[in-house]
Every structure is written in C-alpha cells, then in structure tokens.
Design a protein around this motif. Structure first.
Motif, PDB file in Angstrom:
ATOM      1  N   HIS A 133       4.481  -1.080   2.449  1.00 40.51           N
ATOM      2  CA  HIS A 133       2.982  -0.681   2.019  1.00 40.51           C
ATOM      3  C   HIS A 133       2.859   0.641   2.426  1.00 40.51           C
ATOM      4  N   TRP A 134       2.114   1.578   1.537  1.00 39.90           N
ATOM      5  CA  TRP A 134       1.893   3.012   2.040  1.00 39.90           C
ATOM      6  C   TRP A 134       0.616   3.094   2.501  1.00 39.90           C
ATOM      7  N   HIS A 135       0.483   2.876   3.699  1.00 36.62           N
ATOM      8  CA  HIS A 135      -1.043   2.542   4.096  1.00 36.62           C
ATOM      9  C   HIS A 135      -2.119   3.745   4.031  1.00 36.62           C
ATOM     10  N   GLY A 136      -2.922   3.736   3.391  1.00 39.51           N
ATOM     11  CA  GLY A 136      -3.736   4.822   2.912  1.00 39.51           C
ATOM     12  C   GLY A 136      -3.452   5.769   1.804  1.00 39.51           C
ATOM     13  N   VAL A 137      -2.104   5.381   1.235  1.00 36.32           N
ATOM     14  CA  VAL A 137      -2.282   6.291  -0.007  1.00 36.32           C
ATOM     15  C   VAL A 137      -2.607   5.476  -1.228  1.00 36.32           C
ATOM     16  N   ASP A 138      -3.257   5.816  -2.032  1.00 40.12           N
ATOM     17  CA  ASP A 138      -3.775   5.235  -3.005  1.00 40.12           C
ATOM     18  C   ASP A 138      -2.807   5.165  -4.146  1.00 40.12           C
ATOM     19  N   ARG A 165       3.478   9.119  -7.491  1.00 38.91           N
ATOM     20  CA  ARG A 165       3.228  10.565  -7.080  1.00 38.91           C
ATOM     21  C   ARG A 165       2.376  10.652  -5.955  1.00 38.91           C
ATOM     22  N   ALA A 166       2.347  11.607  -5.019  1.00 34.07           N
ATOM     23  CA  ALA A 166       1.531  12.031  -3.789  1.00 34.07           C
ATOM     24  C   ALA A 166       0.424  12.912  -4.369  1.00 34.07           C
ATOM     25  N   GLU A 167      -0.336  11.977  -4.545  1.00 30.18           N
ATOM     26  CA  GLU A 167      -1.637  12.876  -5.047  1.00 30.18           C
ATOM     27  C   GLU A 167      -2.779  13.287  -3.939  1.00 30.18           C
ATOM     28  N   GLN A 168      -2.559  12.637  -2.840  1.00 28.56           N
ATOM     29  CA  GLN A 168      -3.498  12.942  -1.655  1.00 28.56           C
ATOM     30  C   GLN A 168      -2.828  13.822  -0.848  1.00 28.56           C
ATOM     31  N   GLN A 169      -3.391  14.374   0.408  1.00 34.04           N
ATOM     32  CA  GLN A 169      -2.579  15.150   1.372  1.00 34.04           C
ATOM     33  C   GLN A 169      -3.066  14.835   2.559  1.00 34.04           C
ATOM     34  N   GLY A 170      -2.271  14.445   3.683  1.00 34.32           N
ATOM     35  CA  GLY A 170      -2.864  14.278   4.876  1.00 34.32           C
ATOM     36  C   GLY A 170      -1.899  13.095   5.788  1.00 34.32           C
ATOM     37  N   THR A 171      -2.247  12.494   6.479  1.00 35.75           N
ATOM     38  CA  THR A 171      -1.466  11.627   7.542  1.00 35.75           C
ATOM     39  C   THR A 171      -1.776  10.380   7.258  1.00 35.75           C
ATOM     40  N   PHE A 172      -0.816   9.590   6.655  1.00 32.63           N
ATOM     41  CA  PHE A 172      -0.626   8.157   6.462  1.00 32.63           C
ATOM     42  C   PHE A 172       0.490   7.495   7.193  1.00 32.63           C
ATOM     43  N   TRP A 173       0.607   6.198   6.825  1.00 39.24           N
ATOM     44  CA  TRP A 173       1.834   5.517   7.620  1.00 39.24           C
ATOM     45  C   TRP A 173       2.339   4.551   6.601  1.00 39.24           C
ATOM     46  N   TYR A 174       3.556   3.933   6.888  1.00 38.77           N
ATOM     47  CA  TYR A 174       4.028   2.649   6.120  1.00 38.77           C
ATOM     48  C   TYR A 174       4.480   1.866   7.032  1.00 38.77           C
ATOM     49  N   HIS A 175       4.425   0.482   6.186  1.00 37.51           N
ATOM     50  CA  HIS A 175       4.777  -0.662   7.234  1.00 37.51           C
ATOM     51  C   HIS A 175       5.179  -1.834   6.085  1.00 37.51           C
ATOM     52  N   THR A 176       5.876  -2.857   6.771  1.00 35.43           N
ATOM     53  CA  THR A 176       6.117  -3.991   5.673  1.00 35.43           C
ATOM     54  C   THR A 176       4.755  -4.843   5.754  1.00 35.43           C
ATOM     55  N   HIS A 177       4.488  -5.332   4.605  1.00 37.08           N
ATOM     56  CA  HIS A 177       3.663  -6.215   4.450  1.00 37.08           C
ATOM     57  C   HIS A 177       3.989  -7.474   3.940  1.00 37.08           C
ATOM     58  N   GLN A 178       4.940  -8.167   4.545  1.00 43.79           N
ATOM     59  CA  GLN A 178       5.647  -9.465   4.595  1.00 43.79           C
ATOM     60  C   GLN A 178       5.489  -9.863   5.966  1.00 43.79           C
ATOM     61  N   SER A 179       4.899 -11.049   6.229  1.00 46.07           N
ATOM     62  CA  SER A 179       4.521 -11.678   7.687  1.00 46.07           C
ATOM     63  C   SER A 179       4.303 -10.419   8.709  1.00 46.07           C
ATOM     64  N   SER A 180       3.206  -9.687   8.212  1.00 49.86           N
ATOM     65  CA  SER A 180       3.170  -8.373   8.848  1.00 49.86           C
ATOM     66  C   SER A 180       2.557  -8.391  10.013  1.00 49.86           C
ATOM     67  N   ALA A 181       1.830  -9.477  10.583  1.00 48.21           N
ATOM     68  CA  ALA A 181       1.384  -9.907  11.613  1.00 48.21           C
ATOM     69  C   ALA A 181       2.556  -9.706  12.824  1.00 48.21           C
ATOM     70  N   LYS A 182       3.564 -10.318  12.470  1.00 42.89           N
ATOM     71  CA  LYS A 182       4.924 -10.227  13.408  1.00 42.89           C
ATOM     72  C   LYS A 182       5.715  -9.336  13.212  1.00 42.89           C
ATOM     73  N   MET A 404     -11.390  -2.815   8.920  1.00 43.00           N
ATOM     74  CA  MET A 404     -11.217  -3.409   7.816  1.00 43.00           C
ATOM     75  C   MET A 404     -10.821  -2.274   7.076  1.00 43.00           C
ATOM     76  N   HIS A 405      -9.984  -2.805   6.094  1.00 45.90           N
ATOM     77  CA  HIS A 405      -8.660  -1.854   5.221  1.00 45.90           C
ATOM     78  C   HIS A 405      -8.814  -2.447   3.920  1.00 45.90           C
ATOM     79  N   LEU A 406      -9.217  -1.664   3.056  1.00 51.08           N
ATOM     80  CA  LEU A 406      -9.188  -1.701   1.519  1.00 51.08           C
ATOM     81  C   LEU A 406      -7.986  -1.095   1.169  1.00 51.08           C
ATOM     82  N   HIS A 407      -7.072  -1.716   0.377  1.00 53.54           N
ATOM     83  CA  HIS A 407      -5.997  -1.176  -0.149  1.00 53.54           C
ATOM     84  C   HIS A 407      -6.379  -0.389  -1.664  1.00 53.54           C
ATOM     85  N   GLY A 408      -5.525   0.823  -1.905  1.00 54.93           N
ATOM     86  CA  GLY A 408      -5.785   1.364  -2.986  1.00 54.93           C
ATOM     87  C   GLY A 408      -6.919   2.340  -3.409  1.00 54.93           C
ATOM     88  N   HIS A 409      -7.871   2.457  -2.480  1.00 54.35           N
ATOM     89  CA  HIS A 409      -9.098   3.111  -2.847  1.00 54.35           C
ATOM     90  C   HIS A 409      -9.417   3.825  -1.271  1.00 54.35           C
TER      91      HIS A 409
END
Ligand code: C2O
Ligand code: CU
Length: 489
Positions: A133-138, A165-182, A404-409
């Motif tokens: 999951h591309w956290h913060g990238v819409d 396409r990277a339409e934003q600019q800035g600092t983001f992060w990526y992480h797994t979104h499968q069993s994410s808590a672990k 609270m994190h809303l994806h995609g927006h």
C-alpha cells in the motif's frame, strides 16, 4: 402455598437466565465473520444526507477496471522482494523481522513528480502473504494494495505489479496491507519520496523513519545516534515518517527550523520554530527544513537512543536537548485560498464517531471499538458519487488516540473542536484524533473506488476500527477472509 410461589419464582428466574444466555449466545454467533466475504456485503450504507446515487445498485465498475496506466515505459522501476530475515541493530540486538530486499526499513524509493512508477512485488517466503500500500499517495484504486479489496494477497512464489503516475510530491511510505498489524510491526515497510518534477532537491535531503522493532525504537533502523557530516550553510530537509501505531515525539536541537510539509503537502509560508516538539501521528509525516549552522544539530526520538546528528565535522558535540510546546498545524503558516472551505456547499456530510462498548468481535468477547455505535462489521460504508464535495466529522469518544487514515484522498482540515484552522491550509491523510477531540474535514470525491478509512494504530484496525468510503456502482471481485488468505488488517 409459599413453597409453590418460590418454585414459580425459581422457574421464572431460570427461564430469564436461560433467555439471557441465549441472547448472549446469539450475539456471539452473529458476531462471527464468515470464512470469506465481500467487504460490501456487511453493515449499512450511509448516503451522508445526499440522494441515493443512481448507479448505487447497478454495480457498473469493478475495482479491476480502476488500474493505473497500463501502457508506456515506466520512468522509475523497482522490484521489492518480501522475505523473512534476521536483522541486527547497531546496538547488537537481533530482530526476527520481515523485510523488503533483506532489510527493514526496505529500500528508500525516490521518484520525481510526474514519473510513471512501476513496482513489482515478489514474495519469497512470507507465508501469511504480502501486498504493498502506498500510504498517502492517491493512486488509482486497483494499485492501492489492500488484500481482499483491491487485490489478492501475494503468497510465497507469487508476484504483483503496481503502476501509477506520481502526481503528488512529498514524503510518503509504503507497507504491506495484508495482516498489517503483524507484518508492518515486523518490518514490511519503507519510505517513498516524490521529489519535485524539476530542480534539485535540497542538497541534504534525508528520511528519518521511526519504527519500533520488538520494543526497540529506531530511526532508519538504527537504535543509536547516527552521525553525518554537513557543511555549514547547506540547506537541509529532513523527512520524518512515523511507521508505528502510536504518536512519535521528535525533537530538533541546535537550530531554528521550519515545518515545510505535513503528510506530503507543503505548508504555506512556514515560520521558523524553536523549542518545539513534533508529535507525528502513527502513519503521519512532517518535513523539516533549516540551513545548517556552524555547530551540531540533532533530530532525536524523544526519550530513546535513536537520533540523527548532523555536524560540520561529522563527529559533533551534541546540542542539549530542547523542550517546549508541541507543534500545532492548525495555527502554523499562513492561510491561502483552497479549492473549497467551510463555507462551501457540501453534497454529503458524514459523521464518524469512534467509541467503545462491551460485545463480541468475530466471536471474541471484550470491550470493543465501535464506529457510530456498531461493532465491525456492523459499521456504515460512506457512499459517495464521483465529483461530490464531502464533509466528514470525526469524533473520538474514547480515551485512546486514533490516527485516522483515509485511503486515496487528501482531506482539508476545517476545524478542531469547533475552532477553525487559522494557519496554512492543512491537508492530511493521517489525522491524529486525541481523546474527546472532534474534527471537521472536507474532501473532493475525485478518485473512484472502494477505499479503506481506518485507524492507523494497526492493532485497533485489526480489532475492528475500520470502514470504507465507497463510490456508487464500484464493486470488487476480491474477498476477505481465511478461506482466501486475504486479511487486510
Ligand atoms: Cu498505511 Cu490502510 O494504511
Ligand atoms: Cu485507533
């Protein structure tokens, strides 16, 4: 006579107890999640006071049809391989980790705004499966990396390619979104920096990613002070990323600084700050800038051994730690016009109220998280139509912090506890909502799909603090649950 009355009373009592037990059993039974299910099949649909969209029941678009650009050579291409591994912290401590390319944090991905980005995820041996999951990238919905909603989890030996396409600019992060808590806690994460399309980044541009490995706090995977040589007069940008569940407290000592960006969006006219602590939400990011002075500067994770020390000779007598007040984005920087504001006419208005109550979650008894009074999956989906201007109130009626994190927006913060934001426009994707706080946010529904909206304390999300923003007519062919190895939380 008396004995008969007592007998009758005892019988009535027994019946009542039995009825109570049956009701409890029923609650337990009803709370169990099926072995596989479609996230759209549960809970209620909340239209936010707007009309029921015409396409709502017709199911016109599948998530599969909402991919990033399929043609064209990518400007930036990466392969990330998820694998198990042992990592050794600078202190000598070893961690039983999950890694990308053998390290955690995984490789720092740097691209430019406008780049077509292609990332191939391979899973070597993470037997619970992986996604990215591309956290913060819409990104377009099918590239969002949510197991069971936008794709199937990638099992060992498998792969999946993301294109956006990277339409934003800035600092983001990526992480797994499968069993994410672990899996995120164990290390399946990394930084993603989108540099401006033209012009050089700051000569010294460094990520400072906080993560806790088995109780050891680190910055960029180091549980010690990392020293670097920086010549006086050099412009420096530090990109603070908090990949943990709870807020991280950063201090900057030895120089005044500015907060240049919040959650990957530039602050308008940031003023210099001193003795100000930066409390970054779980999943959130702050960019900090300053001109290197003639003496050492230290960015530290408060009350830990993890820090980044910059000094002209690379050795650096560390400046004394600072204390002071906490940075508040609501009053920082200067206002400027935004595409919409508190006075706009909203097409839909939603309330997301986080609470707690005793009950069952997937068959487990306890004091559960609730959204608008219901325990997952008895929670609303917020239904929107493309183009809608949406107002969202978020209220926290618990005594825990919920990032609270809303994806995609990205959402514009309008107010906190009825106080309007007076500083720079404050755009967020991960908003730390403190106990008893209430925020009003606004966003444009401009990215069709099925989008998670959840607490980024991933433990809370795994315990049910999760819901969806759903575009009318969008459906998913993917299913969540044990039967199909898809466990987004
Ligand atoms: Cu960073 Cu749904 O997550
Ligand atoms: Cu939470």
């Amino acid at each position: 006579m008396r004995a008969t009355v007592l007998k009758v009373l005892a019988a009535v009592g027994a019946l009542l107890a039995l009825a109570g037990l049956l009701a409890l059993g029923r609650m337990w039974w009803d709370s169990r999640l099926p072995s596989t299910y479609n996230v759209m099949d549960f809970g209620s649909h909340d239209f936010g006071g707007g009309a029921v969209p015409a396409g709502h029941h017709s199911g016109g678009v599948s998530v599969d049809g909402l991919k990033g650009p399929q043609g064209g050579a990518p400007d930036a291409r990466f392969t990330l391989t998820a694998k198990q591994g042992t990592m050794r912290l600078p202190s000598g401590r070893t961690i039983d980790a999950l890694t990308f390319d053998g390290k955690s944090p995984g490789p720092e991905l740097r691209v430019r705004r406008g780049d077509l980005v292609e990332v191939t995820l391979r899973n070597a041996d993470v037997d619970t499966g992986v996604t990215i999951h591309w956290h913060g990238v819409d990104v377009p919905n099918a590239e969002d990396g949510v197991a069971g909603v936008t794709q199937d989890a990638v099992m060992p030996g498998g792969s999946y390619t993301y294109r956006f396409r990277a339409e934003q600019q800035g600092t983001f992060w990526y992480h797994t979104h499968q069993s994410s808590a672990k899996e995120v806690r164990r290390g399946l994460l990394g930084a993603l920096v989108i540099e401006p399309s033209a012009g050089a980044a700051a000569p010294v541009d460094l990520v400072a990613l906080a993560h806790d490995y088995e109780g050891t706090p680190t910055l960029n995977g180091a549980d010690r002070v990392t020293k670097r040589r920086v010549a006086p007069g050099t412009p420096v940008r530090l990109r603070l990323v908090n990949t943990d569940n709870t807020p991280q407290r950063f201090t900057v000592a030895g120089t005044p600084f500015r907060v240049l960006a919040v959650d990957g969006t530039d602050v308008n006219e940031p003023q210099p700050l001193e003795n100000t602590r930066l409390v970054v939400a779980g999943g959130g990011r702050y960019d900090v800038g300053f001109t290197m002075p003639a003496s050492a500067v230290e960015l530290a994770l408060q009350d830990t051994n993890a820090a980044l020390a910059l000094s002209p000779d690379g050795r650096g007598d560390l400046p004394p730690p600072t204390s002071g007040s906490d940075f508040d984005p609501a009053v920082y920087g200067r206002p400027r016009p935004t595409p919409f504001d508190a006075q706009s006419r909203f097409d839909r208005t939603f309330v997301l109220k986080v609470g707690r109550k005793p009950g069952f979650y997937d068959g487990r008894p306890g004091i559960q998280w609730t959204i608008n009074g219901g325990i997952y999956p008895d929670v609303p989906s917020f239904v929107v139509e493309e183009g809608d201007l949406v107002k969202l109130s978020v209220e926290n009626d618990t005594d825990s912090v919920h990032p609270m994190h809303l994806h995609g927006h990205h959402a514009l913060v309008l107010s906190r506890d009825e106080q309007a934001v007076t500083g720079s426009p404050w755009w967020t994707d991960t908003l730390s909502v403190e106990p008893n706080e209430r925020y009003e946010l606004a966003f444009r529904a401009d990215n069709p799909g099925l989008w998670m909206d959840h607490c980024h304390n991933l433990k809370h999300a795994a315990d049910g603090l999760t819901m969806h923003v759903v575009y009318a007519g969008v459906t998913t062919p993917f299913r969540v649950g044990g039967g199909v190895h898809n466990h987004p939380e």
